[in-house]
Design an enzyme around this catalytic site. Structure first.
Site, PDB file in Angstrom:
ATOM      1  N   GLY A  60     -86.178 -25.511 -77.323  1.00 19.05           N
ATOM      2  CA  GLY A  60     -85.887 -24.398 -76.753  1.00 19.05           C
ATOM      3  C   GLY A  60     -84.785 -23.634 -77.429  1.00 19.05           C
ATOM      4  O   GLY A  60     -84.844 -22.847 -78.474  1.00 19.05           O
ATOM      5  N   SER A  61     -83.604 -24.360 -77.453  1.00 21.76           N
ATOM      6  CA  SER A  61     -82.362 -23.812 -78.206  1.00 21.76           C
ATOM      7  C   SER A  61     -82.399 -23.959 -79.590  1.00 21.76           C
ATOM      8  O   SER A  61     -81.623 -23.459 -80.292  1.00 21.76           O
ATOM      9  CB  SER A  61     -81.264 -24.553 -77.321  1.00 21.76           C
ATOM     10  OG  SER A  61     -81.430 -26.183 -77.349  1.00 21.76           O
ATOM     11  N   ASP A  94     -89.062 -23.692 -67.781  1.00 21.46           N
ATOM     12  CA  ASP A  94     -88.491 -24.692 -66.993  1.00 21.46           C
ATOM     13  C   ASP A  94     -88.149 -24.070 -65.565  1.00 21.46           C
ATOM     14  O   ASP A  94     -87.187 -23.275 -65.427  1.00 21.46           O
ATOM     15  CB  ASP A  94     -87.247 -25.149 -67.770  1.00 21.46           C
ATOM     16  CG  ASP A  94     -87.509 -25.930 -68.964  1.00 21.46           C
ATOM     17  OD1 ASP A  94     -86.927 -25.886 -69.983  1.00 21.46           O
ATOM     18  OD2 ASP A  94     -88.421 -26.954 -68.721  1.00 21.46           O
ATOM     19  N   GLY A 137     -82.362 -30.709 -66.588  1.00 20.63           N
ATOM     20  CA  GLY A 137     -81.441 -29.571 -65.707  1.00 20.63           C
ATOM     21  C   GLY A 137     -80.256 -29.299 -66.912  1.00 20.63           C
ATOM     22  O   GLY A 137     -80.063 -28.080 -67.097  1.00 20.63           O
ATOM     23  N   HIS A 180     -93.284 -26.270 -66.637  1.00 12.35           N
ATOM     24  CA  HIS A 180     -92.456 -27.704 -66.148  1.00 12.35           C
ATOM     25  C   HIS A 180     -91.515 -27.772 -64.698  1.00 12.35           C
ATOM     26  O   HIS A 180     -90.323 -26.714 -64.827  1.00 12.35           O
ATOM     27  CB  HIS A 180     -91.827 -27.753 -67.250  1.00 12.35           C
ATOM     28  CG  HIS A 180     -90.752 -29.394 -67.127  1.00 12.35           C
ATOM     29  ND1 HIS A 180     -89.641 -29.566 -68.095  1.00 12.35           N
ATOM     30  CD2 HIS A 180     -90.763 -30.175 -66.194  1.00 12.35           C
ATOM     31  CE1 HIS A 180     -88.989 -30.675 -67.679  1.00 12.35           C
ATOM     32  NE2 HIS A 180     -89.911 -31.280 -66.739  1.00 12.35           N
ATOM     33  N   ASP A 217     -89.865 -33.798 -74.585  1.00  4.47           N
ATOM     34  CA  ASP A 217     -89.030 -32.594 -74.112  1.00  4.47           C
ATOM     35  C   ASP A 217     -87.569 -32.935 -73.926  1.00  4.47           C
ATOM     36  O   ASP A 217     -87.158 -33.717 -73.154  1.00  4.47           O
ATOM     37  CB  ASP A 217     -89.725 -32.287 -72.592  1.00  4.47           C
ATOM     38  CG  ASP A 217     -89.134 -30.743 -72.100  1.00  4.47           C
ATOM     39  OD1 ASP A 217     -89.293 -30.429 -71.141  1.00  4.47           O
ATOM     40  OD2 ASP A 217     -88.259 -30.096 -72.863  1.00  4.47           O
ATOM     41  N   GLY A 220     -83.630 -32.039 -75.907  1.00  5.09           N
ATOM     42  CA  GLY A 220     -82.821 -32.550 -76.968  1.00  5.09           C
ATOM     43  C   GLY A 220     -83.374 -32.623 -78.361  1.00  5.09           C
ATOM     44  O   GLY A 220     -82.915 -33.412 -79.194  1.00  5.09           O
TER      45      GLY A 220
END
Ligand code: DX5
Ligand code: ZN
Length: 242
Positions: free
Chosen positions: A215-216, A47, A160, A76, A193, A195
């Site tokens: 990701g997280s 990102d 973001g 991205h 992408d 959430g």
């Protein structure tokens, strides 16, 4: 388009997990990349935020170049006016470049320029071109661009900010993009992408995307990265097949 082979491979092996690397332990980037490779992850998602298009400032092309991996480099761009800023990411070895459609005054031109870019990893390959569409953007923005791209990525959150809940209404948005892709008669990947968590990955897979970015959920500090990635991949594939 020289990227056809990559596009065909991703379509044939869908759904694929593209792992957001910014939440990794960046002080041990190589180790984290090995863990993802061992888990069978095929795409690494970077990102890039410039603090203008979205408030966060993240990483640039040198960080993409620093990724020593055989995974596809899925970049991205969340940067203001990307047209003059894509060159360094092409040189850094991006295999896919997706930019926020809201960030470009002429997104069609950005896609055309990307269409002429050679892949730095293998000049015989092209670069997959994508647009990212935020939850509040009407999907009719896709229609005039669908003949100049290989990837439409629907954001489940506003670009973001981290820790947001997955946007409502994504099923209808996926269905509308599928209609636009079908009408074009072209092979185009559809991605989601932002959430996507361990709790909702099955529901997200049920929407039928070809690519899911997370990701997280992978770098969450609980179990080790490799087992998180294996679990997210297996839930993604199992739910898509059901
Ligand atoms: C949001 C980014 C997403 C997000 C994914 O602006 O484009 O890639 O960071 O990360 P998680 O999976 O943590 O929401
Ligand atoms: Zn992203």
């Amino acid at each position: 388009m020289a990227a056809d082979a990559t596009l065909a491979r991703l379509l044939a092996s869908a759904p694929q997990l593209s792992v957001g690397i910014l939440t990794a332990d960046l002080g041990h980037l190589d180790d984290e990349l090995r863990r993802l490779e061992h888990a069978g992850v095929a795409m690494i998602h970077t990102d890039v935020m410039d603090g203008v298009f979205c408030p966060m400032l993240s990483v640039g092309a040198p960080f993409v170049a620093a990724q020593r991996t055989a995974m596809l480099k899925d970049v991205h761009l969340m940067v203001d006016e990307p047209l003059e800023k894509i060159g360094p990411f092409v040189k850094a070895g991006a295999d896919m470049i997706t930019f926020a459609v809201e960030s470009a005054s002429n997104p069609h031109r950005v896609l055309r320029v990307l269409g002429d870019a050679a892949n730095a990893n293998d000049p015989a390959r092209g670069i997959l071109r994508g647009i990212a569409v935020s939850p509040g953007t009407p999907l009719e923005v896709v229609a005039p661009l669908v003949d100049e791209l290989e990837y439409v990525m629907l954001l489940g959150i506003d670009p973001g900010w981290g820790g947001q809940a997955f946007a409502p209404g994504m099923a209808a948005r996926v269905a509308r993009v599928r209609e636009l892709i079908a009408a074009s008669g072209r092979s185009v990947l559809l991605g989601i992408d932002g959430g996507v968590t361990k709790a909702n990955v099955a529901e997200v897979a049920g929407l039928g995307p070809d690519v899911v970015v997370t990701g997280s959920a992978i770098f969450d500090g609980t179990a080790d990265v490799e087992s998180n990635a294996r679990m997210m991949r297996s839930r993604l594939v199992a739910s898509a097949a059901s």
